[in-house]
Design a protein around this motif. Sequence first.
Motif, PDB file in Angstrom:
ATOM      1  N   GLU A 107      38.835  43.327  39.446  1.00 23.77           N
ATOM      2  CA  GLU A 107      37.884  42.358  39.300  1.00 23.77           C
ATOM      3  C   GLU A 107      37.842  41.155  40.366  1.00 23.77           C
ATOM      4  O   GLU A 107      38.841  40.302  40.530  1.00 23.77           O
ATOM      5  N   THR A 108      36.998  41.198  41.509  1.00 20.19           N
ATOM      6  CA  THR A 108      37.048  40.473  42.726  1.00 20.19           C
ATOM      7  C   THR A 108      36.129  39.424  42.586  1.00 20.19           C
ATOM      8  O   THR A 108      36.110  38.668  43.433  1.00 20.19           O
ATOM      9  N   ARG A 114      55.239  47.879  20.596  1.00 21.37           N
ATOM     10  CA  ARG A 114      54.417  46.742  20.567  1.00 21.37           C
ATOM     11  C   ARG A 114      53.995  46.247  21.786  1.00 21.37           C
ATOM     12  O   ARG A 114      53.044  45.934  22.065  1.00 21.37           O
ATOM     13  N   CYS A 115      54.650  46.424  22.939  1.00 20.86           N
ATOM     14  CA  CYS A 115      54.687  45.940  24.127  1.00 20.86           C
ATOM     15  C   CYS A 115      53.747  47.081  25.157  1.00 20.86           C
ATOM     16  O   CYS A 115      53.137  46.631  26.080  1.00 20.86           O
ATOM     17  N   ALA A 116      53.930  48.412  24.738  1.00 25.49           N
ATOM     18  CA  ALA A 116      53.084  49.237  25.331  1.00 25.49           C
ATOM     19  C   ALA A 116      51.610  49.136  25.368  1.00 25.49           C
ATOM     20  O   ALA A 116      51.308  49.262  24.070  1.00 25.49           O
ATOM     21  N   LEU A 117      51.116  49.490  26.481  1.00 23.75           N
ATOM     22  CA  LEU A 117      49.330  49.486  26.379  1.00 23.75           C
ATOM     23  C   LEU A 117      49.183  50.955  26.882  1.00 23.75           C
ATOM     24  O   LEU A 117      49.684  51.352  27.998  1.00 23.75           O
ATOM     25  N   ARG A 118      48.399  51.709  25.941  1.00 20.94           N
ATOM     26  CA  ARG A 118      47.931  53.041  26.438  1.00 20.94           C
ATOM     27  C   ARG A 118      46.936  52.994  27.616  1.00 20.94           C
ATOM     28  O   ARG A 118      45.832  52.306  27.148  1.00 20.94           O
ATOM     29  N   THR A 119      47.138  53.336  28.769  1.00 18.16           N
ATOM     30  CA  THR A 119      46.042  53.522  29.668  1.00 18.16           C
ATOM     31  C   THR A 119      45.785  55.152  30.032  1.00 18.16           C
ATOM     32  O   THR A 119      46.612  55.645  29.559  1.00 18.16           O
ATOM     33  N   ARG A 144      47.644  43.634  33.690  1.00 15.73           N
ATOM     34  CA  ARG A 144      47.004  42.726  34.144  1.00 15.73           C
ATOM     35  C   ARG A 144      46.819  42.616  35.547  1.00 15.73           C
ATOM     36  O   ARG A 144      45.843  42.451  36.202  1.00 15.73           O
ATOM     37  N   THR A 145      47.706  42.741  36.098  1.00 14.58           N
ATOM     38  CA  THR A 145      47.868  42.977  37.842  1.00 14.58           C
ATOM     39  C   THR A 145      46.750  43.684  38.257  1.00 14.58           C
ATOM     40  O   THR A 145      46.033  43.497  39.191  1.00 14.58           O
ATOM     41  N   GLN A 146      46.737  44.969  37.625  1.00 12.62           N
ATOM     42  CA  GLN A 146      45.673  45.903  38.198  1.00 12.62           C
ATOM     43  C   GLN A 146      44.069  45.474  37.960  1.00 12.62           C
ATOM     44  O   GLN A 146      43.117  45.693  38.594  1.00 12.62           O
ATOM     45  N   GLN A 147      43.906  44.821  36.767  1.00 15.04           N
ATOM     46  CA  GLN A 147      42.697  44.471  36.404  1.00 15.04           C
ATOM     47  C   GLN A 147      42.033  43.173  37.239  1.00 15.04           C
ATOM     48  O   GLN A 147      41.108  43.279  37.749  1.00 15.04           O
ATOM     49  N   ARG A 169      32.998  42.990  36.512  1.00 21.29           N
ATOM     50  CA  ARG A 169      32.825  44.002  35.219  1.00 21.29           C
ATOM     51  C   ARG A 169      31.346  44.033  34.752  1.00 21.29           C
ATOM     52  O   ARG A 169      30.582  45.099  34.455  1.00 21.29           O
ATOM     53  N   TYR A 170      30.770  42.689  34.784  1.00 22.14           N
ATOM     54  CA  TYR A 170      29.522  42.646  34.295  1.00 22.14           C
ATOM     55  C   TYR A 170      28.189  42.494  35.194  1.00 22.14           C
ATOM     56  O   TYR A 170      27.146  42.101  34.716  1.00 22.14           O
ATOM     57  N   LEU A 171      28.579  42.505  36.487  1.00 26.69           N
ATOM     58  CA  LEU A 171      27.825  42.164  37.673  1.00 26.69           C
ATOM     59  C   LEU A 171      26.256  42.933  37.234  1.00 26.69           C
ATOM     60  O   LEU A 171      25.154  42.492  37.461  1.00 26.69           O
TER      61      LEU A 171
END
Length: 181
Positions: A56-57, A33-38, A49-52, A113-115
């Motif tokens: 995103e600067t 449930r906690c694992a996110l597939r990347t 989250r840290t990597q995003q 991301r949306y620039l």
Amino acid sequence: MTDTPAETLYCANHPQVETSLRCNRCGKPICARCALRTPVGYRCRECVRTQQQVFETAVWLDYVIAAVVTAPLAGLGAFLLSNLGFFMFFLAPVAGGVIAEIVRVAVRRRRGRYLSLVAVGAFVLGCLPLLLLPVLLAAFSLFAGRGEGILSSLVRSLFPLIYTVLGASTLYARLRGISVG
Ligand SMILES: [Zn+2]
Ligand SMILES: [Zn+2]
């Protein structure tokens, strides 16, 4: 993912849930449930989250700057290039590329991301007056009963339209790099 079937792991967030998964970045045990597939394997929420945040600067002001810089330049380009006839086919992508460089410098090369989408929207918006003017003129000549003006008005509207498509797609392609994240 480090496989250690011998020892029983418990999820760091759910101490009663057994798991064999570990975050492949920080090594923390995580349940399904906690694992996110990347693209690089299973990771915990915190690591993703840290990597995003690293990617995103851009701050909200950068989106405003990108729009404010792009719209008038796109409009100016449409105004200047639409009268050049077929040279416009070569110069519209150049204009899109130049505007992309100016946007890049204006947002101090920050990434968002949306620039690129905001810039493309502003580009189309900046071209809108020149796109609509010939249509309005055509409608006016129709209204005034001068049918012969319609065709030339619509033909004239094609140049700003082609400029918009060529310029905006080049702008998007050049800015895509700063939108990755
Ligand atoms: Zn982690
Ligand atoms: Zn869990």
